[in-house]
Scaffold this motif. Structure first.
Motif, PDB file in Angstrom:
ATOM      1  N   ARG A 294     -68.168  40.772 -66.061  1.00 46.46           N
ATOM      2  CA  ARG A 294     -69.518  41.319 -66.175  1.00 46.46           C
ATOM      3  C   ARG A 294     -69.643  42.170 -67.420  1.00 46.46           C
ATOM      4  O   ARG A 294     -68.856  43.075 -67.647  1.00 46.46           O
ATOM      5  N   VAL A 295     -70.667  41.899 -68.196  1.00 43.67           N
ATOM      6  CA  VAL A 295     -70.863  42.665 -69.426  1.00 43.67           C
ATOM      7  C   VAL A 295     -71.361  44.062 -69.096  1.00 43.67           C
ATOM      8  O   VAL A 295     -72.253  44.238 -68.271  1.00 43.67           O
ATOM      9  N   GLN A 296     -70.771  45.051 -69.731  1.00 43.89           N
ATOM     10  CA  GLN A 296     -71.218  46.430 -69.586  1.00 43.89           C
ATOM     11  C   GLN A 296     -71.745  46.901 -70.931  1.00 43.89           C
ATOM     12  O   GLN A 296     -71.030  46.829 -71.929  1.00 43.89           O
ATOM     13  N   THR A 297     -72.985  47.357 -70.967  1.00 44.09           N
ATOM     14  CA  THR A 297     -73.509  47.886 -72.217  1.00 44.09           C
ATOM     15  C   THR A 297     -72.857  49.223 -72.509  1.00 44.09           C
ATOM     16  O   THR A 297     -72.300  49.865 -71.618  1.00 44.09           O
TER      17      THR A 297
ATOM     18  N   GLU B 264     -63.232  41.760 -74.007  1.00 44.15           N
ATOM     19  CA  GLU B 264     -64.023  40.954 -74.930  1.00 44.15           C
ATOM     20  C   GLU B 264     -65.238  41.717 -75.434  1.00 44.15           C
ATOM     21  O   GLU B 264     -65.826  42.511 -74.714  1.00 44.15           O
ATOM     22  N   THR B 265     -65.601  41.430 -76.666  1.00 39.68           N
ATOM     23  CA  THR B 265     -66.825  41.982 -77.227  1.00 39.68           C
ATOM     24  C   THR B 265     -67.949  40.973 -77.044  1.00 39.68           C
ATOM     25  O   THR B 265     -67.786  39.804 -77.363  1.00 39.68           O
ATOM     26  N   VAL B 266     -69.060  41.441 -76.533  1.00 39.90           N
ATOM     27  CA  VAL B 266     -70.249  40.596 -76.467  1.00 39.90           C
ATOM     28  C   VAL B 266     -71.231  41.144 -77.493  1.00 39.90           C
ATOM     29  O   VAL B 266     -71.888  42.154 -77.267  1.00 39.90           O
TER      30      VAL B 266
ATOM     31  N   VAL C 223     -74.504  43.283 -77.234  1.00 41.51           N
ATOM     32  CA  VAL C 223     -74.712  43.697 -75.840  1.00 41.51           C
ATOM     33  C   VAL C 223     -73.726  44.787 -75.434  1.00 41.51           C
ATOM     34  O   VAL C 223     -74.110  45.916 -75.180  1.00 41.51           O
TER      35      VAL C 223
ATOM     36  N   TYR D 143     -69.387  45.242 -73.775  1.00 41.35           N
ATOM     37  CA  TYR D 143     -68.024  44.757 -73.562  1.00 41.35           C
ATOM     38  C   TYR D 143     -67.870  44.199 -72.155  1.00 41.35           C
ATOM     39  O   TYR D 143     -68.629  44.529 -71.261  1.00 41.35           O
ATOM     40  N   ARG D 144     -66.843  43.363 -71.985  1.00 44.29           N
ATOM     41  CA  ARG D 144     -66.519  42.885 -70.641  1.00 44.29           C
ATOM     42  C   ARG D 144     -65.057  42.503 -70.590  1.00 44.29           C
ATOM     43  O   ARG D 144     -64.439  42.197 -71.619  1.00 44.29           O
TER      44      ARG D 144
END
Lengths: 232, 232
Positions: free
Chosen positions: A171-174, A213-215, A218, A220-221
Motif C-alpha cells: 500500500r502506498v503511503q504518502t 519502493e518509491t512511487v 505519490v 512510498y510503499r
DNA sequence: ACGGCACGTGACAGCGCCGTCACACGACGT
DNA sequence: ACGTCGTGTGACGGCGCTGTCACGTGCCGT
C-alpha cells in the motif's frame, strides 16, 4: 508501545488528554469526527480507542458499532467519554461493546489509570509480536530488526517508520500520511524529511529499493511479494 | 492452588469478593481486623493479601508495613483496597510496598483479573524459585542475587527491578512500564529515576551494559542469550 | 533532446536522550 | 538525637539522532 486513538471534537479537551497520555508513555492519534475516527482506526491500528459520545457527524455509539463490525478493529478496546453519568447512557455504552466508561468531568490522571488498566487487561498492547515480509523481520517485543536473519540496528524512529510501512505491504503511503502516522498528527515538518529517513532505512537494510519502493509523485510503499502488482 | 487473604471489616463486601475468588479457583481466608490479618498471614501463608485501607484497629498501611517487616510474609504481594481514589492515598499505598491498588467501587471481575495477574507475575506461588540468565542468578525465596555465583547485595527496589527485567528477557520495557510495574501503577515519579536505578544496578552487577541494554528512545531490556531467529 | 521536477544523497547544526554525579529527604536503627 | 542507608531529583556533559539545506541525478513529458 501502545497507541491510543482519541476521538473528540472538543480540541482543547482532546489535546489535554493527548498530553497526559503521552506523558504516560503512550502514543496518540486524534480524530475530530466519527468518520475520521473510523478511517484512522484502520490506518494506525490503535491499541485502544477513547471515544466521545457526542460527535459532530455520527454518534459515538455508531462509531462503536462500526468499529466492532470491522474485523480489523473488532478487538480494539473502547473507552467511552460522556458528559452525563446517567445510568441509561452507561447501559447503552456497554451494550454496543464499550469496555469502560468515563464521565466528564474527569481527571486526566484517572483517565490514564483506566486506559492503562484496560491495556494491561487486554494483553498490554504489543506483546512480542513478529512481523515478517520477505527477508525482513521485525520483533516488536525486543524492538529488533533483522534482514535475512541478521540483526540491523535501527533508531527508534527508523523502527517506527519501518513498522508502519511493513504492516501495510503493497500500500502506498504518502509523505503526509507517514508524517502524520509515524511522527504524530501535529508535526510541522518538511515532507522531504521522510525522504531522508527512507534513504537511511534503505541504506541500513542493505536490500535497498527492492523492498522500499518509491512511487513517483505519490509516496512510498513496501514491496508485496504475495501479490506483486495487483492492488488498488 | 493459591490462597488469598482478604482483610476487610465490611462483611458483605468481603464475602462478595470471597465468593468471586472461589469461583475463580482460588482459596480464601478472611480477616476482619488488622491484628487478625497479621496473625492469619503467618498461619495460612497466603500467596496474596487483599487489604482494605480502612480497618477498625490499625491502618492498612501499618498492616502493610508489618507484613513487610516479617521475613515470613515479606514476599507476599499486597493489593490495597480503598474507597477514595485520591492521589495521596495511592502514593502512600505504594510507599509501604503495595503491589497494586484498587479503588472502590470495583467490579469483582476486574478484581479477580488483577489478583490473577499479580499471582502470575509473582511466580504463581511462594516456592524458592530461581531465575537464571547468563551469569546472573536470582533467588526469589531468599531474595538474593548472584553474578557468576558470587553474591551481590541489592536493595529491595533494585531486586524488584532486576526481577522484572530478567523475567522478560529480550523484551524492551519503557521507563513508563517499569515505573508502573516495579514502582506501582501510577507513581508520579520522574522517568529519569529509572535511569538512575538502572545505572546503580549495572554498577552493582559489574557486568554493565552487556546484560542490561539501553534501547535509545524506547527503554531498557535484558540481553537474551538464545538466538531470537529460532522460530517455529 | 531537452527541460523541469521529483527524488537521492551527503553534510551539518541543533537538540534531545541518556549516563553520571551530587545532593536532599525520609525511614530506620542505634 | 545522630548517623546510615535507600531513594528520588536536578544538573551537566557527551553523543547519537534528526531535521533541513544544497546539490546531484534520474525520470518523464513535450
Amino acid at each position: 508501545m501502545s497507541t491510543i486513538l482519541i476521538v473528540d471534537d472538543e480540541a482543547d479537551l482532546a489535546s489535554l488528554v493527548e498530553f497526559n497520555l503521552k506523558q504516560a508513555g503512550l502514543d496518540t492519534a486524534v480524530a475530530l469526527t466519527g468518520e475520521q475516527a473510523l478511517q484512522l482506526a484502520t490506518r494506525v491500528k490503535p491499541d485502544l480507542v477513547l471515544l466521545d459520545l457526542m460527535l459532530p457527524d455520527i454518534s459515538g455509539r455508531d462509531v462503536c458499532r462500526r468499529l466492532r463490525a470491522n474485523p480489523q478493529t473488532r478487538e480494539v478496546p473502547i473507552v467511552m467519554l460522556t458528559a452525563r453519568g446517567e445510568e441509561a447512557d452507561r447501559v447503552q455504552g456497554f451494550e454496543v461493546g464499550a469496555d469502560d466508561y468515563v464521565t466528564k468531568p474527569f481527571s486526566p490522571r484517572e483517565l490514564v489509570l483506566r486506559v492503562k488498566a484496560i491495556l494491561r487487561r487486554s494483553g498490554g498492547g504489543s506483546t512480542g509480536e513478529r512481523l515478517v515480509l520477505g527477508p525482513l523481520e521485525l520483533d516488536l517485543g525486543s524492538h529488533r530488526a533483522y534482514v535475512a536473519s541478521e540483526e540491523v540496528e535501527l533508531t527508534a524512529l527508523e523502527f517506527k517508520l519501518l513498522h508502519h510501512l511493513i504492516s501495510r505491504p503493497g500500500r502506498v503511503q504518502t509523505r503526509e500520511q507517514l508524517l502524520s502516522d509515524v511522527w504524530g498528527i501535529t508535526s510541522p515538518l518538511e515532507t522531504r524529511t521522510v525522504d531522508t529517513h527512507v534513504m537511511r532505512l534503505r541504506e541500513k537494510l542493505g536490500v535497498g529499493r527492492e523492498l522500499v519502493e518509491t512511487v513517483r509523485g505519490v509516496g512510498y510503499r513496501m514491496a508485496d511479494p504475495q501479490r506483486p502488482e495487483a492492488r488498488a
